[in-house]
Design a protein around this motif. Structure first.
Motif, mmCIF file in Angstrom:
data_model
loop_
_atom_site.group_PDB
_atom_site.id
_atom_site.type_symbol
_atom_site.label_atom_id
_atom_site.label_comp_id
_atom_site.label_asym_id
_atom_site.label_seq_id
_atom_site.Cartn_x
_atom_site.Cartn_y
_atom_site.Cartn_z
ATOM 1 N N ASP A 197 -47.033 -25.776 35.396
ATOM 2 C CA ASP A 197 -48.113 -26.142 34.491
ATOM 3 C C ASP A 197 -49.313 -26.640 35.301
ATOM 4 O OD1 ASP A 197 -49.651 -27.527 32.354
ATOM 5 O OD2 ASP A 197 -47.853 -27.117 31.181
ATOM 6 N N PRO A 198 -50.531 -26.242 34.938
ATOM 7 C CA PRO A 198 -51.699 -26.720 35.681
ATOM 8 C C PRO A 198 -52.080 -28.164 35.385
ATOM 9 C CG PRO A 198 -52.386 -25.316 33.860
ATOM 10 C CD PRO A 198 -50.891 -25.231 33.915
ATOM 11 N N GLU A 199 -51.517 -28.733 34.304
ATOM 12 C CA GLU A 199 -51.828 -30.108 33.933
ATOM 13 C C GLU A 199 -50.970 -31.092 34.731
ATOM 14 O OE1 GLU A 199 -54.054 -30.815 31.598
ATOM 15 O OE2 GLU A 199 -54.320 -28.909 30.564
ATOM 16 N N LEU A 200 -51.397 -32.354 34.763
ATOM 17 C CA LEU A 200 -50.480 -33.401 35.206
ATOM 18 C C LEU A 200 -49.273 -33.401 34.275
ATOM 19 C CD1 LEU A 200 -52.580 -36.613 36.023
ATOM 20 C CD2 LEU A 200 -51.104 -35.353 37.596
ATOM 21 N N GLY B 261 -41.116 -31.572 34.208
ATOM 22 C CA GLY B 261 -41.022 -32.161 32.887
ATOM 23 C C GLY B 261 -40.456 -33.571 32.997
ATOM 24 N N HIS B 262 -39.886 -34.063 31.909
ATOM 25 C CA HIS B 262 -39.302 -35.409 31.914
ATOM 26 C C HIS B 262 -38.249 -35.544 33.009
ATOM 27 C CE1 HIS B 262 -41.079 -36.875 28.097
ATOM 28 N NE2 HIS B 262 -41.089 -35.601 27.786
ATOM 29 N N ALA B 263 -37.419 -34.513 33.184
ATOM 30 C CA ALA B 263 -36.336 -34.584 34.169
ATOM 31 C C ALA B 263 -36.878 -34.648 35.591
ATOM 32 C CB ALA B 263 -35.405 -33.380 34.000
ATOM 33 N N GLY B 264 -37.759 -33.719 35.936
ATOM 34 C CA GLY B 264 -38.255 -33.659 37.302
ATOM 35 C C GLY B 264 -39.044 -34.885 37.714
ATOM 36 N N VAL B 265 -39.915 -35.362 36.821
ATOM 37 C CA VAL B 265 -40.735 -36.529 37.159
ATOM 38 C C VAL B 265 -39.862 -37.777 37.300
ATOM 39 C CG1 VAL B 265 -42.565 -38.061 36.322
ATOM 40 C CG2 VAL B 265 -42.827 -35.579 36.147
ATOM 41 N N GLN B 266 -38.883 -37.954 36.398
ATOM 42 C CA GLN B 266 -37.998 -39.105 36.519
ATOM 43 C C GLN B 266 -37.181 -39.036 37.807
ATOM 44 O OE1 GLN B 266 -37.615 -41.991 34.476
ATOM 45 N NE2 GLN B 266 -36.596 -42.519 36.401
ATOM 46 N N ARG C 93 -47.991 -23.836 40.064
ATOM 47 C CA ARG C 93 -47.329 -23.003 41.082
ATOM 48 C C ARG C 93 -45.957 -22.579 40.580
ATOM 49 N NH1 ARG C 93 -49.452 -23.579 46.114
ATOM 50 N NH2 ARG C 93 -48.377 -21.598 46.466
ATOM 51 N N ARG C 94 -45.543 -21.401 40.995
ATOM 52 C CA ARG C 94 -44.270 -20.854 40.555
ATOM 53 C C ARG C 94 -43.403 -20.518 41.762
ATOM 54 N NH1 ARG C 94 -42.456 -15.680 39.254
ATOM 55 N NH2 ARG C 94 -44.511 -14.832 39.828
ATOM 56 N N VAL C 95 -42.138 -20.870 41.673
ATOM 57 C CA VAL C 95 -41.168 -20.513 42.709
ATOM 58 C C VAL C 95 -40.596 -19.148 42.358
ATOM 59 C CG1 VAL C 95 -39.008 -21.124 43.851
ATOM 60 C CG2 VAL C 95 -40.622 -22.925 43.177
ATOM 61 N N THR C 96 -40.669 -18.209 43.291
ATOM 62 C CA THR C 96 -40.200 -16.847 43.013
ATOM 63 C C THR C 96 -38.782 -16.596 43.502
ATOM 64 O OG1 THR C 96 -41.215 -16.036 45.060
ATOM 65 C CG2 THR C 96 -42.539 -15.928 43.038
ATOM 66 N N CYS D 176 -48.084 -27.282 26.697
ATOM 67 C CA CYS D 176 -49.382 -27.734 26.184
ATOM 68 C C CYS D 176 -50.288 -26.561 25.832
ATOM 69 C CB CYS D 176 -50.045 -28.637 27.221
ATOM 70 S SG CYS D 176 -51.553 -29.424 26.649
ATOM 71 N N ALA D 177 -50.255 -25.513 26.630
ATOM 72 C CA ALA D 177 -51.085 -24.345 26.350
ATOM 73 C C ALA D 177 -50.678 -23.702 25.030
ATOM 74 C CB ALA D 177 -50.982 -23.337 27.495
ATOM 75 N N ASP D 178 -49.355 -23.596 24.784
ATOM 76 C CA ASP D 178 -48.875 -23.069 23.497
ATOM 77 C C ASP D 178 -49.371 -23.933 22.348
ATOM 78 O OD1 ASP D 178 -47.429 -21.061 24.776
ATOM 79 O OD2 ASP D 178 -45.558 -22.202 24.770
ATOM 80 N N ALA D 179 -49.265 -25.256 22.520
ATOM 81 C CA ALA D 179 -49.650 -26.183 21.452
ATOM 82 C C ALA D 179 -51.148 -26.104 21.173
ATOM 83 C CB ALA D 179 -49.248 -27.607 21.824
ATOM 84 N N ALA D 180 -51.956 -25.947 22.217
ATOM 85 C CA ALA D 180 -53.406 -25.846 22.026
ATOM 86 C C ALA D 180 -53.761 -24.576 21.265
ATOM 87 C CB ALA D 180 -54.108 -25.874 23.384
#
Length: 408
Positions: A36-39, A11-16, A78-81, A130-134
């Protein structure tokens, strides 16, 4: 082991954080893991602009070229388990493992779930990604009656968007007023009246007893005070919980979030955390906060990047927030937790005014409606520790600007 910093959450935190690590000179391997599968994209528009147009696309935080040129390995969908602190490894959902030299958790928060009969009916929505919003946008295209459960920022933003699109909207809030923990009573009253002017029905001081259906289809919302509100769909916005499952399983100290110090260090060596998933002491040892905001996420990201590289850095930023609700842009600077009085600048019945919140003689927060310039000045005043006299506030922005300049 070669240097390898891994960031969980894009999200905003990780990308920054990824961007800041490169800006700070980190040249080692850098991996950003996104569920998330999106950019990675901006989340605030999902409750507003994204819902308005059927062809609206998520607004990317960075183009793909950024990750390519900065040599950031972006793992999407991808998900970290699990995270193993002692051998410095993590396991992905396909069973593969990655080794890290330092790990940054930016896992965010998840919606609090509604626990009443009927909460699992089709037609009940949450808004996190985004999937929820769609899905919500598609449902709103044919729905006529929306009930929003929760009078917080997300719920009210969607309520305004739907009402302005011609939908019948009702908001149910358990507290005695909307935005009860977030804004001053004056701002809450103003926004309550504004939403009603859009045709939104607002019920406060009552909860939800049941979601009713007919032939398996959502029909209405029964409130705790006996109202039955017709509903084609329901949006639940009753708060968020920090995503701490990975951290807890790894043995990190958690208390309403992953607990971090002023440099975003967790309780275990080489593991850091930032954003909506963390709690931290702010301004005093007794006050432990968790802030859900883009500003907090990005500011902590910059601090964590420095700290992971061995540089001295401490989080002491003035918090600020915003919420766009129809034609009202609410902006907040500072924290009003200690406020014992409010000073109103302008007419609270108009479309633009401000509320200055004081603790004794000290200015602790400023809330503005449709006054972006005044918001920016408020952030500067709070950062400088400048508390203007009440009479100066009432004189207006020009007087405030002059008084602050004189104080410096």
């Amino acid at each position: 082991m070669n240097e390898h910093i891994i960031i969980i959450g894009a999200g905003h935190a990780g990308v920054q954080a990824a961007a800041s690590l490169r800006e700070e000179g980190y040249e080692g391997r850098l991996t950003l893991i996104s569920g998330d599968p999106e950019l990675p994209y901006h989340k605030p528009p999902l409750s507003k602009a994204f819902l308005k147009a059927a062809d609206a696309q998520p607004q990317m935080l960075r183009a793909q070229a950024f990750y390519d040129t900065q040599k950031i390995e972006l793992l999407k969908g991808r998900r970290v388990t699990s995270v193993k602190p002692r051998p410095h490894t993590l396991t992905l959902d396909d069973g593969s493992q990655l080794h890290w030299s330092k790990l940054l958790l930016a896992t965010g928060a998840k919606p609090r779930r509604l626990a009443v009969p009927g909460a699992d009916l089709a037609g009940v929505f949450y808004l996190r990604d985004c999937a929820d919003a769609a899905r919500l946008r598609d449902a709103l295209a044919t729905a006529q009656k929306l009930v929003v459960i929760g009078g917080g920022f997300i719920g009210l933003e969607v309520a305004a968007t739907a009402a302005m699109a011609g939908r019948r909207v009702d908001v149910v809030e358990a507290a005695e007023r909307i935005l009860g923990r977030a804004v001053s009573p004056t701002i809450a009253r103003h926004l309550h009246a504004y939403h009603e002017s859009l045709g939104v029905g607002i019920s406060t001081g009552c909860g939800v007893a049941e979601l009713r259906s007919e032939e398996g289809k959502l029909r209405s919302v029964l409130t705790s005070d006996g109202q039955e509100l017709d509903a084609d769909l329901v949006l639940v916005g009753i708060g968020a919980l920090p995503e701490t499952e990975l951290a807890e399983k790894a043995g990190l100290v958690c208390d309403n979030g992953i607990h971090v110090d002023a440099s975003c260090r967790t309780s275990l060596e080489d593991i850091y955390a930032i954003g909506d998933c963390v709690s931290f002491r702010y301004l005093s040892p007794e006050r432990v906060l968790r802030l859900e905001s883009v500003q907090n996420a990005t500011d902590q990201a910059r601090i964590a990047a420095k700290a992971m590289l061995g540089k001295e850095a401490f989080y002491d930023a003035v918090p600020w927030f915003w919420s766009d609700q129809g034609e009202r842009k609410l902006q907040m600077a500072g924290l009003s937790l200690d406020a014992d009085r409010e000073v109103i600048a302008g007419d609270p019945h108009s479309a633009a005014f401000g509320v200055y919140l004081y603790s004794g003689e000290r200015l602790v927060a400023v809330e503005t409606v449709n006054r972006p310039g005044e918001h920016m000045m408020a952030r500067r005043m709070l950062a400088a520790g400048f508390s203007p006299p009440v009479e100066t506030v009432l004189e207006g922005p020009a007087a405030l600007k002059a008084a602050m300049a004189a104080s410096q």
